[in-house]
Write a protein that holds these residues in place. Structure first.
Motif, PDB file in Angstrom:
ATOM      1  N   HIS A 281       1.014  -1.034  -0.020  1.00 32.21           N
ATOM      2  CA  HIS A 281       0.076   0.021  -0.037  1.00 32.21           C
ATOM      3  C   HIS A 281       1.075   1.159  -0.143  1.00 32.21           C
ATOM      4  O   HIS A 281       0.456   2.393  -0.552  1.00 32.21           O
ATOM      5  CB  HIS A 281      -0.894   0.054   1.193  1.00 32.21           C
ATOM      6  CG  HIS A 281      -1.903  -1.139   1.171  1.00 32.21           C
ATOM      7  ND1 HIS A 281      -2.807  -1.290   2.362  1.00 32.21           N
ATOM      8  CD2 HIS A 281      -2.366  -1.872   0.322  1.00 32.21           C
ATOM      9  CE1 HIS A 281      -3.609  -2.231   2.078  1.00 32.21           C
ATOM     10  NE2 HIS A 281      -3.353  -2.762   0.779  1.00 32.21           N
ATOM     11  N   LEU A 282       2.020   1.029   0.721  1.00 37.38           N
ATOM     12  CA  LEU A 282       3.010   2.191   0.913  1.00 37.38           C
ATOM     13  C   LEU A 282       3.558   2.722  -0.650  1.00 37.38           C
ATOM     14  O   LEU A 282       4.131   3.850  -0.653  1.00 37.38           O
ATOM     15  CB  LEU A 282       3.947   2.084   1.879  1.00 37.38           C
ATOM     16  CG  LEU A 282       3.273   2.195   3.407  1.00 37.38           C
ATOM     17  CD1 LEU A 282       4.118   1.297   4.283  1.00 37.38           C
ATOM     18  CD2 LEU A 282       3.183   3.606   3.633  1.00 37.38           C
TER      19      LEU A 282
ATOM     20  N   ARG B 135       2.039   5.309   9.275  1.00 43.53           N
ATOM     21  CA  ARG B 135       3.465   5.366   9.361  1.00 43.53           C
ATOM     22  C   ARG B 135       3.975   4.076   8.912  1.00 43.53           C
ATOM     23  O   ARG B 135       3.149   3.136   8.875  1.00 43.53           O
ATOM     24  CB  ARG B 135       3.619   5.694  10.767  1.00 43.53           C
ATOM     25  CG  ARG B 135       3.409   6.980  11.152  1.00 43.53           C
ATOM     26  CD  ARG B 135       3.807   7.123  12.636  1.00 43.53           C
ATOM     27  NE  ARG B 135       3.183   6.026  13.565  1.00 43.53           N
ATOM     28  CZ  ARG B 135       3.733   5.718  14.889  1.00 43.53           C
ATOM     29  NH1 ARG B 135       4.457   6.581  15.466  1.00 43.53           N
ATOM     30  NH2 ARG B 135       3.045   4.936  15.674  1.00 43.53           N
ATOM     31  N   VAL B 136       5.247   3.867   8.581  1.00 49.89           N
ATOM     32  CA  VAL B 136       5.847   2.584   8.202  1.00 49.89           C
ATOM     33  C   VAL B 136       5.820   1.413   9.302  1.00 49.89           C
ATOM     34  O   VAL B 136       5.974   0.490   9.364  1.00 49.89           O
ATOM     35  CB  VAL B 136       7.209   2.702   7.545  1.00 49.89           C
ATOM     36  CG1 VAL B 136       7.134   3.479   6.440  1.00 49.89           C
ATOM     37  CG2 VAL B 136       8.298   3.487   8.889  1.00 49.89           C
TER      38      VAL B 136
ATOM     39  N   ASN C  98       8.570   8.254  12.301  1.00 50.78           N
ATOM     40  CA  ASN C  98       7.187   8.682  12.822  1.00 50.78           C
ATOM     41  C   ASN C  98       6.598   9.610  12.105  1.00 50.78           C
ATOM     42  O   ASN C  98       5.477  10.163  12.414  1.00 50.78           O
ATOM     43  CB  ASN C  98       7.592   9.585  13.931  1.00 50.78           C
ATOM     44  CG  ASN C  98       8.480   8.862  15.035  1.00 50.78           C
ATOM     45  OD1 ASN C  98       8.271   7.611  15.703  1.00 50.78           O
ATOM     46  ND2 ASN C  98       9.822   9.348  15.522  1.00 50.78           N
ATOM     47  N   GLU C  99       6.949   9.685  10.665  1.00 48.99           N
ATOM     48  CA  GLU C  99       5.956  10.490   9.843  1.00 48.99           C
ATOM     49  C   GLU C  99       4.883   9.804   9.386  1.00 48.99           C
ATOM     50  O   GLU C  99       5.045   8.502   8.998  1.00 48.99           O
ATOM     51  CB  GLU C  99       6.931  11.013   8.397  1.00 48.99           C
ATOM     52  CG  GLU C  99       6.099  12.069   7.592  1.00 48.99           C
ATOM     53  CD  GLU C  99       7.127  12.579   6.645  1.00 48.99           C
ATOM     54  OE1 GLU C  99       6.589  13.001   5.629  1.00 48.99           O
ATOM     55  OE2 GLU C  99       8.381  12.482   6.741  1.00 48.99           O
ATOM     56  N   THR C 100       3.715  10.100   9.253  1.00 47.42           N
ATOM     57  CA  THR C 100       2.764   9.771   8.538  1.00 47.42           C
ATOM     58  C   THR C 100       2.532   9.896   7.098  1.00 47.42           C
ATOM     59  O   THR C 100       2.234  11.003   6.611  1.00 47.42           O
ATOM     60  CB  THR C 100       1.044  10.286   9.173  1.00 47.42           C
ATOM     61  OG1 THR C 100       1.321   9.815  10.687  1.00 47.42           O
ATOM     62  CG2 THR C 100      -0.039   9.590   8.672  1.00 47.42           C
ATOM     63  N   TYR C 101       2.364   8.883   6.362  1.00 41.73           N
ATOM     64  CA  TYR C 101       2.360   8.946   4.696  1.00 41.73           C
ATOM     65  C   TYR C 101       1.022   8.874   4.115  1.00 41.73           C
ATOM     66  O   TYR C 101       0.009   7.733   4.545  1.00 41.73           O
ATOM     67  CB  TYR C 101       3.163   8.137   4.213  1.00 41.73           C
ATOM     68  CG  TYR C 101       4.730   8.515   4.801  1.00 41.73           C
ATOM     69  CD1 TYR C 101       5.359   9.160   4.260  1.00 41.73           C
ATOM     70  CD2 TYR C 101       5.154   7.506   5.650  1.00 41.73           C
ATOM     71  CE1 TYR C 101       6.656   9.577   4.493  1.00 41.73           C
ATOM     72  CE2 TYR C 101       6.590   7.751   6.100  1.00 41.73           C
ATOM     73  CZ  TYR C 101       7.281   8.780   5.745  1.00 41.73           C
ATOM     74  OH  TYR C 101       8.819   9.039   6.063  1.00 41.73           O
ATOM     75  N   GLU C 102       0.517   9.665   3.413  1.00 47.01           N
ATOM     76  CA  GLU C 102      -0.595   9.496   2.583  1.00 47.01           C
ATOM     77  C   GLU C 102      -0.398   8.303   1.224  1.00 47.01           C
ATOM     78  O   GLU C 102       0.567   8.206   0.708  1.00 47.01           O
ATOM     79  CB  GLU C 102      -0.808  10.800   1.638  1.00 47.01           C
ATOM     80  CG  GLU C 102      -1.229  11.997   2.817  1.00 47.01           C
ATOM     81  CD  GLU C 102      -2.531  11.856   3.480  1.00 47.01           C
ATOM     82  OE1 GLU C 102      -3.475  11.530   3.125  1.00 47.01           O
ATOM     83  OE2 GLU C 102      -2.498  12.426   4.781  1.00 47.01           O
ATOM     84  N   ILE C 103      -1.537   7.590   1.470  1.00 44.67           N
ATOM     85  CA  ILE C 103      -1.570   6.298   0.351  1.00 44.67           C
ATOM     86  C   ILE C 103      -2.574   6.732  -0.709  1.00 44.67           C
ATOM     87  O   ILE C 103      -3.649   7.067  -0.249  1.00 44.67           O
ATOM     88  CB  ILE C 103      -1.850   5.091   1.141  1.00 44.67           C
ATOM     89  CG1 ILE C 103      -0.708   4.960   2.380  1.00 44.67           C
ATOM     90  CG2 ILE C 103      -1.983   3.951   0.180  1.00 44.67           C
ATOM     91  CD1 ILE C 103      -1.158   3.544   3.251  1.00 44.67           C
TER      92      ILE C 103
ATOM     93  N   ARG D 229       9.451  -4.348   4.886  1.00 42.64           N
ATOM     94  CA  ARG D 229       8.681  -4.377   3.648  1.00 42.64           C
ATOM     95  C   ARG D 229       8.129  -2.988   3.398  1.00 42.64           C
ATOM     96  O   ARG D 229       8.107  -2.295   2.287  1.00 42.64           O
ATOM     97  CB  ARG D 229       7.868  -5.516   3.421  1.00 42.64           C
ATOM     98  CG  ARG D 229       8.327  -6.781   3.284  1.00 42.64           C
ATOM     99  CD  ARG D 229       7.234  -7.944   3.458  1.00 42.64           C
ATOM    100  NE  ARG D 229       6.369  -7.657   2.846  1.00 42.64           N
ATOM    101  CZ  ARG D 229       6.164  -8.142   1.161  1.00 42.64           C
ATOM    102  NH1 ARG D 229       7.125  -8.637   0.676  1.00 42.64           N
ATOM    103  NH2 ARG D 229       5.098  -7.710   0.529  1.00 42.64           N
ATOM    104  N   SER D 230       7.410  -2.459   4.568  1.00 38.37           N
ATOM    105  CA  SER D 230       6.793  -1.186   4.464  1.00 38.37           C
ATOM    106  C   SER D 230       7.918   0.026   4.008  1.00 38.37           C
ATOM    107  O   SER D 230       7.487   0.863   2.854  1.00 38.37           O
ATOM    108  CB  SER D 230       6.232  -0.670   5.630  1.00 38.37           C
ATOM    109  OG  SER D 230       5.083  -1.709   5.933  1.00 38.37           O
ATOM    110  N   ILE D 231       9.071  -0.010   4.604  1.00 36.04           N
ATOM    111  CA  ILE D 231      10.105   0.868   4.412  1.00 36.04           C
ATOM    112  C   ILE D 231      10.551   0.616   2.723  1.00 36.04           C
ATOM    113  O   ILE D 231      10.719   1.724   2.079  1.00 36.04           O
ATOM    114  CB  ILE D 231      11.101   0.849   5.244  1.00 36.04           C
ATOM    115  CG1 ILE D 231      11.034   1.183   6.557  1.00 36.04           C
ATOM    116  CG2 ILE D 231      12.552   1.616   4.611  1.00 36.04           C
ATOM    117  CD1 ILE D 231      11.797   0.987   7.723  1.00 36.04           C
TER     118      ILE D 231
END
Length: 641
Positions: free
Chosen positions: A26-27, A623-624, A431-436, A343-345
């Motif tokens: 998703h990221l 976040r990741v 710690n950053e929240t990312y838009e998907i 994997r998210s990173i």
């Protein structure tokens, strides 16, 4: 009913589809999982058949009586530069580089096209799937017109006979192959509850029998007449776009890429990977025992690009997919969390840059799981540990292969690529929240919104009194329905019954389109009383009214297939399609593995959760380090329960 085999003795699903945690995609604004299938083509019984190439992990396979093919696989052979007869692995891949079209569902034709790299450097025959929408009302109309025309053909007597032979042959094949393919130990109760069995398909073929002089079973005749009478009264309540809107959404979720990887199973453990077994036996004895008892090694066709081109089609590489599947399944909670974070990173920061392979992520997680104590680490500490470990390896330009000794998996990558990857990872803020944006990227948001908008627009124009009348008439139809279940107790439930009312009317309206197909259907199939008995007698399936109508979704497909096969001047065979049983077991193992609840949930969560969730916040931003190790939960809409 067979259980799934992932030891490598049959074809199986490999990679992240089988190992799970696909939600990490998703990221990268992706949610449709690539499917990797290791195809079992044969076995190599002795190590003497492996010819070392000088490149670690790459071999040629000498052809002699130690080589056995499985199923319909046929090995092409060629002498290598030293005059030794070897298996041509490139030709195994080429067999899957074909194109074919088939019905994937009542609303789609699926075209599969295969390709592989011409220089033999790719291990897979890459499959591309494209979906062509079918107008089911037009398909139904064309099929009905063809049936009408058949009635006047000079060879109609032969067509009648072929109808009977075709119907029996197809249903025999469905019973022998299709149902065992899709019925697993996990979904057996669903098949029983929905009465999905051979009789389900017999009933569909029986339903079109009157056009060919075969009567309907009395119960089927009563059922179809009752359903069509109900539809005639309330056709205006049916939404003709509903089926198409749902299908368009799910088509936007369908896989578009798959890798078919032909393989040979080794019936031994090669000498050059014994150091791995010695190490894993010492460090992780329980996993060692599992690998010894429940896994095997394969070789897959791939050129290393480091040997002479004259032998490139003969070169194979070790594949550890069966071992890696066990390693993935045996991860502890913390190890799974570590893998999900890594994997998210990767998907957020590295996937789009194409500077490192995903195998780097798998390898680093395997090494950390074996060499570090992660038991007391928080998710944030796990993320920091992985980033530190990965950047240290990248700084040294050295990441040892987890299984093959003295192999650096970063070796094929340029110093610039490795440095670029390291600089990217050094800047990661956990710690950053990312838009998907994955739902917009794959058009799922568009189709989901169209579905809801069309429902709202359609409902606004309906009169509440019409809906109430339809509901009460449906409840009366349900009470009079011949269910063949002596213990069936009919209880009115307005909420459930209204849903079933709209389902029935939407399906029938979608099939009707603007062609008045059901009027033509009545004329062709229900006007005259045929002289011949139904081809399966009066035996019919146990099913509810809504199950009966849902089965009608396939009537256009059934008639189209029949028209394509029964109009020949040649009589068809009395037996259904025959399949090589070894091939069938390979297909069955792959499908059963995919339908395993854990695998299926991971796929549904990754791809379809947007359709089911009341709140999609977790699928649109995170976040990741969030939602590990199982990913965001799927929560079903109240009105879909």
């Amino acid at each position: 009913m067979m259980t799934t085999d992932t030891s490598g003795c049959l074809s199986f699903v490999s990679g992240s589809t089988a190992e799970g945690q696909t939600y990490a995609r998703h990221l990268a604004d992706q949610n449709i999982q690539d499917i990797d299938i290791l195809i079992h083509c044969g076995i190599v019984q002795y190590e003497r058949n492996l010819i070392q190439t000088g490149v670690p992990g790459f071999v040629r396979v000498k052809f002699d009586d130690g080589i056995k093919s499985t199923g319909s696989s046929e090995f092409k052979r060629r002498e290598d530069a030293n005059g030794i007869l070897c298996i041509n692995g490139f030709q195994l891949k080429s067999e899957h580089c074909t194109s074919e079209s088939q019905f994937g569902a009542p609303l789609s034709n699926v075209k599969r096209t295969g390709r592989t790299s011409p220089d033999a450097s790719s291990a897979a025959a890459q499959q591309t799937l494209t979906y062509e929408e079918i107008d089911i009302s037009k398909q139904f109309y064309n099929a009905l017109v063809n049936v009408e025309q058949q009635l006047n053909q000079l060879n109609f007597a032969k067509i009648r006979t072929n109808y009977r032979l075709f119907s029996r042959g197809v249903c025999e094949a469905i019973s022998q192959y299709a149902l065992p393919l899709y019925q697993t130990p996990y979904n057996k109760s669903m098949f029983e509850e929905k009465h999905i069995n051979e009789q389900t398909f017999r009933d569909l073929f029986t339903l079109v029998g009157p056009a060919y002089g075969y009567a309907l079973p009395q119960v089927t005749l009563a059922r179809i007449q009752a359903v069509l009478d109900f539809y005639d009264r309330y056709a205006h309540i049916g939404n003709p776009n509903n089926i198409k809107d749902v299908a368009n959404y799910f088509k936007s979720c369908a896989p578009t890429d798959a890798d078919f990887v032909p393989s040979l199973q080794l019936k031994f453990w090669p000498t050059d990977i014994q150091p791995f077994f010695e190490r894993i036996k010492r460090n992780r004895p329980n996993i060692y025992d599992l690998i010894m008892n429940k896994a095997s090694l394969h070789v897959i066709s791939k050129w290393s690009t480091k040997t002479p081109t004259c032998d490139r089609e003969l070169e194979f590489r070790y594949s550890f997919s069966a071992i890696e599947l066990i390693l993935g399944q045996q991860r502890s909670l913390k190890e799974r969390t570590l893998n999900g974070i890594a994997r998210s990173i990767y998907f957020k920061f590295l996937k789009g840059q194409k500077v490192l392979p995903s195998y780097f992520i798998k390898t680093t997680v395997l090494w950390m799981s074996e060499t570090m104590d992660l038991s007391s680490d928080t998710d944030e500490i796990l993320a920091q540990k992985w980033l530190q470990y990965a950047t240290d390896l990248l700084e040294k330009h050295d990441c040892p292969h987890y299984i093959i000794p003295n192999v650096n998996i970063l070796g094929p990558y340029s110093a610039d690529s490795i440095q670029a990857a390291r600089e990217i990872l050094l800047k990661v803020n956990i710690n950053e929240t990312y838009e998907i944006q994955m739902y917009s990227a794959t058009h799922q948001k568009l189709y989901r919104d169209i579905y809801h908008d069309n429902i709202a627009k359609f409902l606004i124009q309906l009169k509440s009194n019409d809906i109430i009348c339809a509901l009460r008439d449906y409840q009366q139809l349900k009470r009079q329905w011949i269910s063949l279940e002596s213990s069936a107790i009919i209880i009115d439930d307005d909420e459930t019954d209204l849903s079933e009312t709209l389902t029935i009317l939407n399906i029938l309206r979608g099939l009707d389109g603007n062609y008045e197909n059901w009027k033509k259907f009545r004329k062709i199939f229900l006007t005259d009383i045929p002289s011949e008995e139904p081809i399966w007698g009066e035996t019919i399936n146990v099913e509810s009214s809504v199950d009966f109508v849902e089965g009608l979704c396939s009537i256009g497909v059934i008639l189209t297939l029949m028209n394509e096969n029964i109009t020949s001047d040649t009589l068809l065979s009395e037996h259904g399609v025959q399949c090589n049983m070894a091939d069938f077991q390979n297909y069955q193992n792959v499908i059963h593995q995919y339908l395993n609840p854990a695998t299926l949930y991971s796929s549904m969560q990754s791809t379809y959760a947007y359709w089911y969730n009341d709140s999609v916040a977790a699928f649109e931003r995170r976040r990741v380090t969030d939602y590990h190790p199982d990913g965001p939960k799927m929560q079903q809409y109240e009105d879909r329960k």
